[in-house]
Write a protein that holds these residues in place. Sequence first.
Motif, PDB file in Angstrom:
ATOM      1  N   VAL A  45       0.841  -1.196   0.000  1.00 21.75           N
ATOM      2  CA  VAL A  45       0.000   0.000   0.000  1.00 21.75           C
ATOM      3  C   VAL A  45       0.877   1.247   0.000  1.00 21.75           C
ATOM      4  CG1 VAL A  45      -1.729   1.309   1.283  1.00 21.75           C
ATOM      5  CG2 VAL A  45      -1.842  -1.197   1.219  1.00 21.75           C
ATOM      6  N   ASP A  49      -3.392   5.457  -1.001  1.00 18.93           N
ATOM      7  CA  ASP A  49      -3.998   4.384  -1.783  1.00 18.93           C
ATOM      8  C   ASP A  49      -5.378   4.032  -1.260  1.00 18.93           C
ATOM      9  OD1 ASP A  49      -2.363   3.748  -3.882  1.00 18.93           O
ATOM     10  OD2 ASP A  49      -1.290   2.131  -2.860  1.00 18.93           O
ATOM     11  N   VAL A  54      -4.859  -0.465  -5.138  1.00 14.82           N
ATOM     12  CA  VAL A  54      -3.955  -1.596  -4.911  1.00 14.82           C
ATOM     13  C   VAL A  54      -4.361  -2.781  -5.784  1.00 14.82           C
ATOM     14  CG1 VAL A  54      -2.992  -3.165  -3.198  1.00 14.82           C
ATOM     15  CG2 VAL A  54      -3.538  -0.819  -2.551  1.00 14.82           C
ATOM     16  N   LEU A  81      -6.564   1.209   5.891  1.00 17.51           N
ATOM     17  CA  LEU A  81      -5.314   0.694   5.326  1.00 17.51           C
ATOM     18  C   LEU A  81      -4.179   1.640   5.699  1.00 17.51           C
ATOM     19  CD1 LEU A  81      -5.908  -0.612   1.693  1.00 17.51           C
ATOM     20  CD2 LEU A  81      -5.428  -1.913   3.751  1.00 17.51           C
TER      21      LEU A  81
END
Length: 407
Positions: A45, A49, A54, A81
Amino acid sequence: MTAYAVTEPLPHKPDFKIERISEELPMPVITATETQSGYWAQEVVQPNDSLADVLSRLNVPQDDIRAIMAKNNARRDMKNLSTNQSVNIRVNAAGEVTDVQFFSDEELERNLVALEKTDGKWRVSHAEADMKTMPTLRSVHIRSSAIGDMLRAEIPADLYIQLKEIFADRFDMQSLKEGDIIRLLYNSMYFRGQQMAVGDILAAEIVKGGKTYQAYYYSQGKGDEENGSYYDQNGKSLQQKAGFTSEPVAYTRISSPYGYRVHPVLHTVRMHTGIDYAAPSGTPIKAAADGVVTFRGWKGGYGNTVMVRHNNGVETLYGHMSAFSTANGSVRAGDIIGYVGSTGQSTGPHLHYEARVNGQPVNPATVALPTPKLTPTNMTAFRKQQKAAGNMLAAVRDLPVSVAQLD
């Protein structure tokens, strides 16, 4: 008088007959068959992102990406994330993406998100949550920089941070030069055959300028084996930990150690980002070292929370407090900063204690807790453990090249 009789032996009839036979055999018929198997792939990542970004880099079809992102859980988990973590996909023998796995960063813990495609539809995986732990061995010959060469050998950046803390009182990892060597033994966690995370370093050897530095992980085994410390080849503490000389609370037991585990009720894979100390409500909580209070208030699942930044770049967090003390601003090691409670996401009175380096949770036991000295009994156990780890490291000591994986 003596008489002798001499006779010729009887002729011996052979039991078998030697005969040479030559026969030309036909060539065997070999039918060529095409075999394929599935495989896992991963992508790191990058800053800013989304999951869609991804998955696109992993060449996942756009129809699949839209279906995954349409799921409520996927949309929620994507907000959590973190940069440099991995997203993993499984591709079957037909070249179709069948599984997506990643960890979502949430308060108090990281949760494994596992999605699978069944009968053309994406859903939460119902496979048994079985996290297997296996030792991993790496040997890295420095060519450019320690962090760069470790990443090229597929060693997660988390382990570079661990090494930096382990040897902080000996040398700076950034000072390693071409010709220096890093040898590591650490635990890797696998879920459904895919490496998902790494644990603590079990043993490390660093050859710097011709001198070898060693570190061995050892826990005194009081029911909290995940919370050990690092010692050199002589059993002496490696980490002074810059002022961390006492436990943050007087506790009855460690109710939840740092690290990955399968939740006993929900059967999901989670990483606990700190250490939980079970203690009665109202028990005083103390600053683990000198520092400055950077946060004092309510913090979501942590409840009433105090965060302290220390001179060595480590930040500590104290959660679930029932109340704050009057301490604020600069604090000294041992100052009372609050009292044990059960605020936020808590099932009972305890202190949730975290340590962070560059914003990332690390094991407080190896960074922000005092290192206990080894008693004679502990030393015997340490030597046995050290010998086993040393035997494994010996497998790569004389190799002149980097070893990315040794199974």
